[in-house]
Design a protein around this motif. Structure first.
Motif, mmCIF file in Angstrom:
data_model
loop_
_atom_site.group_PDB
_atom_site.id
_atom_site.type_symbol
_atom_site.label_atom_id
_atom_site.label_comp_id
_atom_site.label_asym_id
_atom_site.label_seq_id
_atom_site.Cartn_x
_atom_site.Cartn_y
_atom_site.Cartn_z
ATOM 1 N N TYR A 198 0.828 -1.201 0.000
ATOM 2 C CA TYR A 198 0.000 0.000 0.000
ATOM 3 C C TYR A 198 0.869 1.260 0.000
ATOM 4 O O TYR A 198 1.921 1.304 0.649
ATOM 5 C CB TYR A 198 -0.907 0.036 1.227
ATOM 6 C CG TYR A 198 -1.973 -1.028 1.256
ATOM 7 C CD1 TYR A 198 -3.101 -0.929 0.449
ATOM 8 C CD2 TYR A 198 -1.859 -2.123 2.107
ATOM 9 C CE1 TYR A 198 -4.086 -1.906 0.485
ATOM 10 C CE2 TYR A 198 -2.848 -3.098 2.150
ATOM 11 C CZ TYR A 198 -3.958 -2.979 1.331
ATOM 12 O OH TYR A 198 -4.933 -3.947 1.362
ATOM 13 N N GLU A 200 0.239 5.417 0.759
ATOM 14 C CA GLU A 200 -0.733 6.355 1.311
ATOM 15 C C GLU A 200 -0.766 7.662 0.509
ATOM 16 O O GLU A 200 0.255 8.134 0.019
ATOM 17 C CB GLU A 200 -0.411 6.664 2.772
ATOM 18 C CG GLU A 200 -0.547 5.471 3.714
ATOM 19 C CD GLU A 200 -1.988 5.120 4.010
ATOM 20 O OE1 GLU A 200 -2.883 5.969 3.780
ATOM 21 O OE2 GLU A 200 -2.228 3.983 4.477
ATOM 22 N N ARG A 214 -5.297 4.661 0.832
ATOM 23 C CA ARG A 214 -4.185 3.752 0.574
ATOM 24 C C ARG A 214 -4.373 3.101 -0.800
ATOM 25 O O ARG A 214 -5.397 2.484 -1.087
ATOM 26 C CB ARG A 214 -4.062 2.696 1.677
ATOM 27 C CG ARG A 214 -5.279 1.855 1.932
ATOM 28 C CD ARG A 214 -4.994 0.813 2.993
ATOM 29 N NE ARG A 214 -6.080 -0.147 3.110
ATOM 30 C CZ ARG A 214 -6.036 -1.225 3.861
ATOM 31 N NH1 ARG A 214 -4.958 -1.493 4.582
ATOM 32 N NH2 ARG A 214 -7.062 -2.057 3.916
ATOM 33 N N PRO A 216 -3.475 0.304 -3.325
ATOM 34 C CA PRO A 216 -2.891 -1.037 -3.277
ATOM 35 C C PRO A 216 -2.188 -1.414 -4.577
ATOM 36 O O PRO A 216 -2.558 -0.962 -5.662
ATOM 37 C CB PRO A 216 -4.115 -1.928 -3.063
ATOM 38 C CG PRO A 216 -5.224 -1.191 -3.741
ATOM 39 C CD PRO A 216 -4.912 0.279 -3.611
ATOM 40 N N ARG A 465 -9.841 -1.832 0.315
ATOM 41 C CA ARG A 465 -8.811 -0.789 0.470
ATOM 42 C C ARG A 465 -9.277 0.357 1.357
ATOM 43 O O ARG A 465 -8.467 1.011 2.028
ATOM 44 C CB ARG A 465 -8.411 -0.239 -0.906
ATOM 45 C CG ARG A 465 -9.492 0.567 -1.610
ATOM 46 C CD ARG A 465 -9.047 1.123 -2.941
ATOM 47 N NE ARG A 465 -8.805 0.065 -3.917
ATOM 48 C CZ ARG A 465 -8.289 0.290 -5.128
ATOM 49 N NH1 ARG A 465 -7.961 1.524 -5.481
ATOM 50 N NH2 ARG A 465 -8.128 -0.702 -5.971
#
Length: 505
Positions: A198, A200, A214, A216, A465
């Motif tokens: 992930y 941010e 986040r 992925p 997510r």
């Protein structure tokens, strides 16, 4: 908005004209008087000072009282008969059953795999609720996997599928099929291990608030059968909640199709489209209703496909004893399977029907705090922001001869059951039937406020997510970009009211 169902036969490439009806239902036709009553009761609200009439009963007479435990999604329909409650409980036993590999002394329970993602339905749909990414696993339960496919071509479309080639957009990976399994029975290699990383992203909100999304990145690593096809497309999937499925199945196809607006003729920026899928059970095209891209037409077919793909269990609809194994996985094909006894398949027709009955009749809990001032303000914000353009509040189900629990119920699922382009941020870039790589079915919102209580987490969207309802909203793009931006720009009080309304559903 509103077009005839047959109009969709010309989208996208002039396939044969099909009438998308409801062959899975034993319908009593509506009278003109009933149609008028339905139109009146499902009209969008204009007064937000009080709750809408009947709004607290999310599933009509099938609504159940809210349990204070994690079993809130596991109760039978509120209007189920005593006799059918017994069938519900037997179906629950099959839903929870742990399957074992063949050969085994427990002939009624063998046939697992050889490749699989879980040993029971319950291991993905824990407490009949929402799954979660692997980082939340604390009991080795698997709630997430990767779908896989390659672009379809004349060479990959089978003779059986050729008559509906216009509905075929992908084909199985020649080695790994349509789903990657991360477990295998003894003596066989699992197909892969899921790796997630992930990144941010901070999001500034009006009023000085902030949020973080986040992003992925998914990888299939430790591949057990060689590389994936060079054109393989992967799509992460988390198990959705199970409540209200029979009621969604009983919504008239015509009522769903009437809301579609594929060319955005009304200019509101929303262009929902139906998915059209081939039904194995009825041998005809049908409206897709279930799955994250509406890839399955009925609860029964969805259940049978999950038995095959998730557990490796054959059924009358998907009778291959090897489950999802491909011809390239020869050891899996020649392994001992559990279909050599009186059942015929590893789960027989009666067992599949009981699991389907259970899945249709998982009750929807009643709304909470429906008349609270902040909830009513949030409801007004929800409608003013345009969220109801996709999350249609209410429908009335078909009147049915033989399904009293689902018959003629005013329900509040907050979904239009259609596909929408959700933008590049949520795109998996993997088509499914008529769904593009950027389209997803509008998920029902009923019960969403009980996710933490039932599932022990607050992860949302197709791959979990989003860690909160606010994050889920902020991931909206494409057709919902303007609604997402409105949430970013609204006051802290209105944003909190919107979340309070969602949590009341």
């Amino acid at each position: 908005m509103g077009v005839d169902a047959s109009a969709f036969a010309d989208e996208p490439a002039a396939p044969p004209v099909w009438t998308l009806g409801d062959p899975h239902l034993n319908v009593v036709p509506r009278t003109p008087q009933e149609a008028k009553r339905i139109s009146d009761v499902t009209a969008m609200p204009t007064d937000f000072s009080v709750p809408h009439r009947f709004e607290e009963k999310s599933a009509g007479a099938a609504t159940v009282r809210v349990a204070k435990s994690a079993d809130a999604f596991s109760r039978p329909s509120g209007n189920i008969t005593f006799e059918d409650e017994l069938n519900f409980k037997v179906g629950n036993g099959l839903f929870r059953k742990l399957w074992v590999s063949a050969p085994a002394s427990t002939l009624a329970s063998d046939g697992l795999g050889p490749l699989y993602n879980a040993r029971s339905c319950q291991r993905c749909h824990i407490k009949d609720g929402r799954g979660h990414p692997p980082e939340q696993d604390d009991d080795n339960a698997i709630s997430m996997f990767l779908r896989v496919s390659i672009p379809a071509s004349a060479a990959t479309v089978s003779a059986t599928a050729a008559k509906i080639a216009d509905y075929i957009t992908t084909a199985p990976d020649p080695t790994y099929g349509t789903q990657l399994q991360d477990f295998a029975v003894q003596g066989h290699a699992s197909e892969y291990r899921l790796d997630i990383q992930y990144t941010e992203q901070a999001i500034a909100l009006a009023g000085g608030a902030t949020a973080s999304l986040r992003h992925p990145e998914y990888k299939a690593v430790d591949l057990g059968y060689g590389p994936l096809h060079r054109d393989a497309m992967l799509s992460p999937r988390v198990a959705p909640q199970m409540i209200g499925l029979g009621l969604l199945e009983a919504i008239p196809a015509a009522d769903i199709l009437a809301q579609a607006d594929p060319d955005d003729a009304d200019g509101d920026g929303i262009s929902g489209r139906p998915n059209v899928v081939w039904s194995v059970e009825f041998d005809q095209p049908m409206l897709g209703r279930f799955g994250l891209k509406a890839g399955s037409p009925t609860v029964k077919e969805q259940s049978a496909a999950a038995f095959a793909g998730d557990i490796g269990i054959s059924s009358p609809l998907f009778p291959a004893g090897a489950g999802e194994c491909t011809l390239a996985q020869s050891a899996c094909q020649t392994a001992v399977h559990g279909d050599g006894d009186n059942r015929g398949t590893e789960i027989d027709a009666e067992g599949l029907e009981l699991v389907s009955f259970y899945s249709r009749n998982l009750g929807v809990p009643a709304r909470r705090d429906v008349g609270g001032a902040n909830v009513l303000r949030g409801k007004q914000v929800f409608h003013a922001t345009g969220c109801a353009a996709c999350h249609t509040p209410s429908f009335v189900t078909h009147r049915l001869h033989d399904q009293p629990e689902q018959s003629f119920q005013l329900i509040w699922p907050y979904t239009d059951m259609l596909l929408h382009d959700m933008g590049p941020g949520l795109a998996d870039n993997r088509p499914e039937a008529r769904a593009t790589g950027r389209e997803w079915r509008t998920p029902p919102l009923w019960g969403i406020g009980l996710t933490q209580q039932v599932s022990g987490h607050s992860y949302f969207l197709h791959d979990g997510r989003a860690r909160s309802l606010l994050e889920a909203v902020l991931w909206h793009g494409g057709e919902a970009q303007s609604q997402r931006d409105a949430v970013v720009d609204m006051s802290i009080a209105d944003r909190a009211a919107l979340i309070a309304f969602l949590e009341s559903l």
